[in-house]
Write an enzyme that holds these catalytic residues in place. Structure first.
Site, PDB file in Angstrom:
ATOM      1  N   LYS A 286       0.842  -1.184   0.000  1.00 37.00           N
ATOM      2  CA  LYS A 286       0.000   0.000   0.000  1.00 37.00           C
ATOM      3  C   LYS A 286       0.889   1.251   0.000  1.00 37.00           C
ATOM      4  O   LYS A 286       1.822   1.359   0.788  1.00 37.00           O
ATOM      5  CB  LYS A 286      -0.900  -0.011   1.239  1.00 37.00           C
ATOM      6  CG  LYS A 286      -2.178   0.775   1.113  1.00 37.00           C
ATOM      7  CD  LYS A 286      -3.122   0.491   2.274  1.00 37.00           C
ATOM      8  CE  LYS A 286      -4.435   1.212   2.107  1.00 37.00           C
ATOM      9  NZ  LYS A 286      -5.364   0.951   3.233  1.00 37.00           N
ATOM     10  N   GLU A 373     -19.478  -3.949  10.461  1.00 39.18           N
ATOM     11  CA  GLU A 373     -20.345  -3.079  11.253  1.00 39.18           C
ATOM     12  C   GLU A 373     -21.444  -3.856  11.975  1.00 39.18           C
ATOM     13  O   GLU A 373     -21.812  -3.514  13.106  1.00 39.18           O
ATOM     14  CB  GLU A 373     -20.973  -2.015  10.342  1.00 39.18           C
ATOM     15  CG  GLU A 373     -19.985  -0.994   9.799  1.00 39.18           C
ATOM     16  CD  GLU A 373     -19.296  -1.437   8.521  1.00 39.18           C
ATOM     17  OE1 GLU A 373     -18.482  -0.683   7.994  1.00 39.18           O
ATOM     18  OE2 GLU A 373     -19.585  -2.576   8.053  1.00 39.18           O
ATOM     19  N   ARG A 401     -25.293  -0.180   7.391  1.00 39.36           N
ATOM     20  CA  ARG A 401     -25.121  -1.607   7.142  1.00 39.36           C
ATOM     21  C   ARG A 401     -25.503  -2.463   8.349  1.00 39.36           C
ATOM     22  O   ARG A 401     -25.656  -3.669   8.236  1.00 39.36           O
ATOM     23  CB  ARG A 401     -23.666  -1.869   6.754  1.00 39.36           C
ATOM     24  CG  ARG A 401     -23.124  -0.916   5.705  1.00 39.36           C
ATOM     25  CD  ARG A 401     -21.725  -1.252   5.268  1.00 39.36           C
ATOM     26  NE  ARG A 401     -21.735  -2.346   4.310  1.00 39.36           N
ATOM     27  CZ  ARG A 401     -20.660  -2.783   3.676  1.00 39.36           C
ATOM     28  NH1 ARG A 401     -19.488  -2.231   3.925  1.00 39.36           N
ATOM     29  NH2 ARG A 401     -20.741  -3.770   2.829  1.00 39.36           N
TER      30      ARG A 401
END
Length: 639
Positions: A286, A373, A401
């Site tokens: 990354k 979540e 969600r």
């Protein structure tokens, strides 16, 4: 920027142009793409580290596959900048995330190369399987490729998609972009070699021919085939980390070095002729190619404008107030020292929600559950049953969600779970998928739930303290961005539950505002006073329960303007209309200002508020119109 500087990139109008390049030229193109992304994001802000990590991966996918006939789906989509650059949007790339410019996420309305609108994680496999199933029904042979990060696979939905894909045996290639999993170089290199060779066309052909031959031998052939299959599976599982995916009936390939174009291309060419579900495991870094982003990928995951030479943020002048997120984080750390039952939970965003300091101070009372979540909310409910006070810090758009868990696991039993809802309202450049424009509506209708929003950062602190004293579910909704720089009270105070605050007296009308709309409402009231109109302002503070005294404030003038940064349907304005109706206050004129019944585009927050009429000028316009009206006594609803 000159043509010479980006000589190869300037020639790439569609992915077919990639196929004319040599490996050496592709490597040079990757360098130019990185440079272009860094230059652009340093000005516009955006998701830098994720995009720098998938440059070679993106080029290899478009080199091998035939988009848009072949469908490439980017999970979340915050790694799609290279994809945008090489699919006809290079000349508009400088408008990235700006108002009227191209989106920071894939968007079907923007390009035929954008297969699926994304912005929330872990949807790519399910969407890809749906597309693959549709293609099979239509008799189409084109490929479907879902690119998903290792972080997104922490969500249950990803495994639900994998489970069905393996069971249905549809043609689907899942590319697992892994930039965090720890795999030793030796094992990774050997597995990369093994997987590339064992999925090569000749090897696959030989294996199928051998199986067909053994099946033809009466009596013993099937037994030999079963032995070989078991041996092959054991061999693969021993030397690769793909046991889980093999168990889900995926052909596992990898791990592959994600910045080696030659290996990526060879692997994708092999995967292209495999039948059924395939998982290609790619290892990437990354922030690859930009030192500051490689060193601190979490910070550069989503970043504002910065100086390229140093990576430091562009200086604000003069010094700016702290953000609501920062104030929340400091308050949590302070309250954590006072209350040993306080527990903090986030879903893959300790820095984004401001909980990193709390995590350092109280690691045993902090959990980052990953992109999960639903689990975060039910986990918090479990803690609450044992007397702890869990604070679930999640962005408004992502809390959607976990709606079922909020209803059944928290509100139904009335547990003391506190929802700290960051990014409530408009969030700016991340746009449609990230605006928190629905939370007041989807939370205020729930039994046992208390919903509040602070007018400034100081009130946020008191609301959090108040929630800790309340024995039941509480949602505190606050915006993205900086506070007003108001002084922070050294001591906390409990806000009486459901009590609004009259902050300005008025004789001609009253503006009932919530959260971010209180300040511009006060500004509008001051302007009205110069025009000879007297407007009162109420800081409602609570959407549920509502202060019944709002009826008295309304009756004092007979005219009410409700202002909120939430959709008009079912928000504060709807709640106030219900309150007036129940009280029989049919002679009160009401106008409502809120977000429109549409998905708001991306752009600077101040521009978006102005477009939606949620700034001082918009409030002034509605207030003047209301003051000109005469009470008709026909009911409270005007507009």
């Amino acid at each position: 920027m000159t043509d010479k500087k980006h000589r190869l990139l300037e020639k790439i109008d569609t992915p077919s142009d990639l196929k004319k390049l040599s490996l050496e030229e592709l490597a040079q193109l990757a360098a130019e793409v990185r440079e272009k992304i860094i230059e652009t994001v340093s000005r516009t802000g955006g998701h830098l580290a994720p995009n720098l990590g998938v440059v070679e991966l993106t080029l290899a996918l478009h080199y091998v596959f035939d988009a848009p006939k072949d469908k490439i789906i980017w999970d979340v989509g915050h790694q799609s900048y290279t994809h945008k650059l090489i699919t006809g949007r290079r000349d508009r790339f400088h408008t990235l995330r700006t108002y009227g410019g191209i989106s920071g996420f894939p968007k079907r309305e923007e390009s035929p190369y954008d297969t699926f609108n994304t912005g929330h994680s872990s949807t790519s496999i399910s969407a890809g399987l749906g597309i693959s199933t549709a293609k099979a029904l239509k008799g189409e042979e084109s490929k479907v490729i879902a690119v998903i990060g290792d972080g997104s696979t922490t969500a249950g939905m990803a495994f639900e998609g994998l489970n069905q894909a393996g069971d249905t045996e549809k043609n689907l290639i899942v590319v697992l972009n892994d930039n965090a999993m720890s795999i030793s170089p030796n094992v990774g290199a050997f597995s990369s070699f093994l997987s590339r060779k064992m999925t090569g066309r000749r090897f696959v052909y030989f294996r199928e021919e051998l199986r067909n031959f053994l099946k033809s031998i009466p009596g013993v052939g099937e037994n030999i085939l079963t032995f070989i299959r078991r041996s092959e599976d054991s061999f693969l599982a021993f030397f690769t980390p793909g046991m889980l995916f093999e168990a889900l009936k995926f052909k596992y390939v990898g791990p592959i070095q994600g910045h080696r174009l030659d290996r990526l291309i060879e692997t994708f060419q092999n995967a292209n002729h495999l039948k059924g579900p395939v998982l290609v495991h790619v290892l990437t870094v990354k922030g690859k190619g930009y030192g500051p982003a490689e060193k601190n990928p979490a910070y550069y995951h989503g970043v504002g404008g910065f100086e390229i030479a140093t990576g430091t943020p562009k200086k604000d002048s003069p010094p700016q107030p702290p953000t609501y997120t920062e104030v929340f984080g400091r308050t949590m750390a302070d309250l954590g020292q006072r209350d040993e039952k306080l527990f903090a939970i986030t879903a893959a965003m300790p820095e984004g929600t401001g909980l990193n300091r709390f995590a350092e101070l109280f690691p045993e009372r902090f959990v980052d559950v990953g992109i999960a979540e639903q689990h975060a909310v039910t986990f918090a409910a479990g803690l609450a049953t044992e007397g702890f006070k869990p604070v679930v810090a999640i962005y408004s758009t992502f809390l959607q969600r976990a709606y079922d868990q909020i209803i059944h696991d928290v509100c139904l039993p009335g547990l003391q779970v506190i929802f700290s809802i960051d990014r409530g309202g408009l969030v700016g450049e991340d746009g449609q998928t990230h605006h928190g424009q629905f939370d007041l509506t989807y939370l205020r209708n729930l039994p046992n739930m208390t919903v509040m929003a602070p007018k400034d950062e100081n009130e946020l602190r008191h609301m959090l303290y108040t929630a800790l004293q309340h024995h039941g579910p509480v949602a505190i909704r606050y915006p993205r961005g900086r506070g007003y720089g108001v002084p922070l009270d050294p001591e906390y105070r409990t806000i009486p539950m459901g009590e609004a605050e009259l902050v300005r007296q008025g004789k001609d009308m009253v503006i009932m505002a919530l959260g971010t709309m209180v300040a511009p409402s006060l500004e509008a009231a001051s302007e009205l006073e110069k025009e000879g109109l007297s407007a009162g302002v109420v800081n409602c503070r609570f959407v549920k329960p509502l202060d019944k005294r709002l009826v008295d404030h309304a009756r004092a003038t007979g005219k009410v303007l409700v202002v909120e940064e939430n959709i008009r349907q079912g928000g504060l304005g709807g709640a106030i209309l219900e309150l007036f109706s129940d009280a029989g206050a049919s002679d009160i004129l009401v106008r409502r200002l809120g977000l429109p019944d549409t998905f708001v585009e991306h752009g600077p927050i101040n521009v978006l508020r102005q477009k939606c009429g949620l700034d001082k000028e918009g409030i002034l316009k509605e207030a003047r119109a209301l003051c000109r009206m005469r009470s008709a006594g026909s009911g409270p609803v005007v507009g």
